[in-house]
Design a protein around this motif. Structure first.
Motif, short mmCIF file in Angstrom:
data_model
loop_
_atom_site.label_atom_id
_atom_site.label_comp_id
_atom_site.label_asym_id
_atom_site.label_seq_id
_atom_site.Cartn_x
_atom_site.Cartn_y
_atom_site.Cartn_z
N LEU A 165 0.71 -1.28 -0.01
CA LEU A 165 0.04 -0.09 -0.12
C LEU A 165 0.82 1.23 -0.08
N TRP A 166 2.04 1.25 0.71
CA TRP A 166 2.85 2.42 0.84
C TRP A 166 3.52 2.75 -0.57
N TRP A 167 3.90 1.70 -1.24
CA TRP A 167 4.84 1.89 -2.41
C TRP A 167 4.43 2.93 -3.34
N PRO A 168 5.28 3.94 -3.65
CA PRO A 168 4.69 5.17 -4.45
C PRO A 168 4.72 4.74 -5.86
N LYS A 169 3.62 5.31 -6.55
CA LYS A 169 3.32 4.98 -7.88
C LYS A 169 4.31 5.71 -8.83
N ARG A 170 4.56 6.98 -8.49
CA ARG A 170 5.23 7.81 -9.31
C ARG A 170 6.67 8.04 -8.50
N LYS A 171 7.51 8.43 -9.36
CA LYS A 171 9.00 8.94 -9.01
C LYS A 171 8.87 10.15 -8.14
N SER A 172 7.98 11.14 -8.51
CA SER A 172 7.83 12.24 -8.20
C SER A 172 7.23 12.01 -6.49
N ASP A 173 6.76 11.04 -6.24
CA ASP A 173 6.08 10.63 -4.86
C ASP A 173 7.11 9.98 -3.71
N LYS A 204 10.16 11.00 -2.69
CA LYS A 204 10.73 11.87 -1.41
C LYS A 204 9.99 11.88 -0.39
N ARG A 205 8.46 12.28 -0.87
CA ARG A 205 7.38 12.27 0.23
C ARG A 205 7.20 11.27 0.91
N SER A 206 7.17 9.97 0.38
CA SER A 206 7.11 8.81 1.15
C SER A 206 8.06 8.22 1.95
N PHE A 207 9.37 8.77 1.67
CA PHE A 207 10.33 8.45 2.59
C PHE A 207 10.50 9.64 3.92
N THR A 208 9.75 10.67 3.74
CA THR A 208 10.12 11.48 4.95
C THR A 208 8.82 11.83 5.68
N ILE A 209 9.01 12.26 6.98
CA ILE A 209 7.69 12.71 7.70
C ILE A 209 7.63 14.22 7.69
N LYS A 210 6.29 14.63 7.33
CA LYS A 210 6.11 16.10 7.14
C LYS A 210 5.71 16.78 8.62
N TRP A 211 6.82 16.92 9.37
CA TRP A 211 6.57 17.36 10.58
C TRP A 211 5.83 18.83 10.64
N GLY A 212 6.06 19.43 9.75
CA GLY A 212 5.20 20.88 10.00
C GLY A 212 3.86 20.54 9.34
N GLY A 213 3.29 19.48 8.83
CA GLY A 213 1.75 19.45 8.83
C GLY A 213 0.88 19.15 9.96
N ARG A 214 -0.42 19.08 9.65
CA ARG A 214 -1.41 19.13 10.79
C ARG A 214 -1.02 17.53 11.30
N TRP A 215 -1.34 17.43 12.81
CA TRP A 215 -1.47 16.26 13.40
C TRP A 215 -1.71 15.03 12.78
N ARG A 216 -2.89 15.14 12.02
CA ARG A 216 -3.28 13.72 11.46
C ARG A 216 -2.36 13.50 10.18
N ARG A 217 -1.83 14.45 9.79
CA ARG A 217 -0.76 14.23 8.60
C ARG A 217 0.67 13.68 9.09
N VAL A 218 0.91 14.16 10.27
CA VAL A 218 1.99 13.67 10.91
C VAL A 218 1.81 12.23 11.34
N ASN A 219 0.67 11.82 12.03
CA ASN A 219 0.07 10.47 12.43
C ASN A 219 0.38 9.55 11.25
N TYR A 220 -0.27 9.88 10.07
CA TYR A 220 -0.32 9.30 8.73
C TYR A 220 1.07 8.85 8.38
N ASP A 221 2.00 9.84 8.34
CA ASP A 221 3.55 9.77 7.99
C ASP A 221 4.00 8.90 8.96
N LEU A 222 3.89 8.97 10.28
CA LEU A 222 4.50 7.90 11.40
C LEU A 222 4.06 6.90 10.91
N HIS A 223 2.72 6.29 10.69
CA HIS A 223 2.58 5.02 10.29
C HIS A 223 3.15 4.47 9.13
N ASN A 224 3.08 5.30 8.00
CA ASN A 224 3.60 4.74 6.65
C ASN A 224 5.11 4.84 6.62
#
Length: 390
Positions: free
Chosen positions: A159-167, A169-189
């Motif tokens: 489910l995590w595997w990015p479809k496009r090359k452009s995705d 970088k975002r898939s390998f990093t946690i967006k710490w500056g985002g909303r808490w739900r986004r941070v939680n989503y990144d922590l999980h993935n």
């Protein structure tokens, strides 16, 4: 989302619900247990002794000291943990379980004794292995949950595997500056991705410790192409009580210990089993490093006359046997020293967080309100309608 990913997501989610609580408990207890030796060494002074440079006292002296203070016990296991560590005797008390007695290996005097079941880290270990349930039940609950967890990690990777090359970088990093739900989503993935390989290794090694068929499967896989049978290599010889010729002139346990030390002078740790329930033979294991249980060389002796019955020389062991005997060190990470323990600790901590962050993601999607559909009117169409009205 493709039908395949929909099915994968369904399996990932519901298998997580089934095993999440057990995975959380097993992972948290695994975190605590990774550094149990270091923590106990810092907490309890009896776990270290001063190296006087003198020879160790004989195992028979340790047994006699334990029997003098605890007459009803059977000292089945004797441990020499290292030059700066105490000796230990695990004494069988029958229905009352075991009693753990620590002694100074240079004087033979008792320094501490306890019931293993009262030790915090032994309790943690039993939670990790059996959830404090009867072993026959708890082992299977934990084992099935771990197998399910391995499936969850694989489906999560799909489910995590990015479809496009452009995705990527975002898939390998946690967006710490985002909303808490986004941070939680990144922590999980993101953390789940980084922990997957280590988590699967820890899971397989744990299953191998708990289940003999898994251990045998690892053994056979590592020995592919070699004409070695599992039973022949790991079978323990038995003393013959009808052939007591040449009775030893000194305690056999002392003779066995002396032989092992002579054959493996560089070994730091020695474990001796004298449990009649196992085979009737006396066995000695010599380990190159204190508190590490891999790369052992073992010897089995006739308990009546001290005759050497069988040797398990490490260099002559098959790759499969070497690998299976590494299971404990692999499982707690110490196969790679302190670095390995840190990796195992962090991976276990991440595994404990995944059921929590995954549940928060699911809960957030359930509470999410559908967005109101806006009626967008094309500007040109709107102007044409106004012209007609005029």
């Amino acid at each position: 989302m493709t039908p395949f990913k929909k099915v994968t997501l369904f399996c990932h989610r519901w298998l997580g619900f089934i095993s999440g609580l057990v995975v959380f408990i097993v992972s948290i207890t695994g975190c605590l247990f990774c550094f149990q030796d270091e923590i106990q060494d810092a907490m309890y002074s009896y776990r270290t002794v001063q190296n006087t440079g003198k020879p160790y006292v004989q195992p028979s002296q340790l047994i006699a000291e334990v029997k003098k203070n605890f007459p009803t016990v059977s000292p089945d296991y004797i441990y020499y943990y290292g030059a700066e560590r105490p000796a230990g005797v695990l004494a069988n008390q029958g229905k009352d379980g075991y009693h753990y007695v620590f002694l100074n290996p240079y004087t033979g005097k008792i320094t501490h004794h306890e019931k293993p079941q009262t030790n915090f880290f032994i309790i943690v270990e039993y939670i990790h292995l059996y959830l404090l349930l009867p072993p026959a039940i708890g082992k299977w609950i934990v084992g099935v949950s771990v197998i399910i967890f391995m499936v969850i990690m694989i489906t999560g990777l799909i489910l995590w595997w990015p479809k496009r090359k452009s995705d990527r970088k975002r898939s390998f990093t946690i967006k710490w500056g985002g909303r808490w739900r986004r941070v939680n989503y990144d922590l999980h993935n993101v953390l789940g991705f980084y922990a997957t390989a280590v988590a699967i290794v820890l899971s397989i090694s744990g299953l191998a410790i708990a289940f003999e068929p898994v251990s045998r499967a690892i053994y056979n896989t590592a020995n592919v192409g070699r004409n070695i049978t599992y039973k022949q290599e790991v079978s323990e010889p038995k003393s013959d009580s009808l052939k007591r010729t040449g009775v030893a002139t000194q305690p056999v346990v002392d003779m066995a210990f002396a032989y092992a030390r002579q054959q493996r002078p560089q070994a730091q740790m020695f474990l001796i089993h004298n449990d009649p329930a196992l085979s009737g033979a006396i066995g000695v294991g010599a380990y190159p490093k204190s508190m590490h249980y891999a790369r052992a060389t073992g010897f089995e002796f006739d308990k009546y006359n001290g005759k050497l019955l069988k040797s398990y020389i490490y260099e002559k062991k098959s790759p499969g046997l070497k690998l299976t005997e590494m299971n404990y060190d692999i499982h707690v990470g110490q196969i790679l020293g302190l670095t390995g323990k840190i990796i195992a600790f962090l991976a276990s901590l991440i595994c404990a967080s995944l059921p929590v962050t995954g549940f928060i993601i699911w809960l957030g999607k359930r509470k999410k309100k559908p967005k109101a559909v806006r009626n967008v009117v094309h500007r040109r169409t709107h102007k044409r309608e106004l012209a007609i009205i005029k």
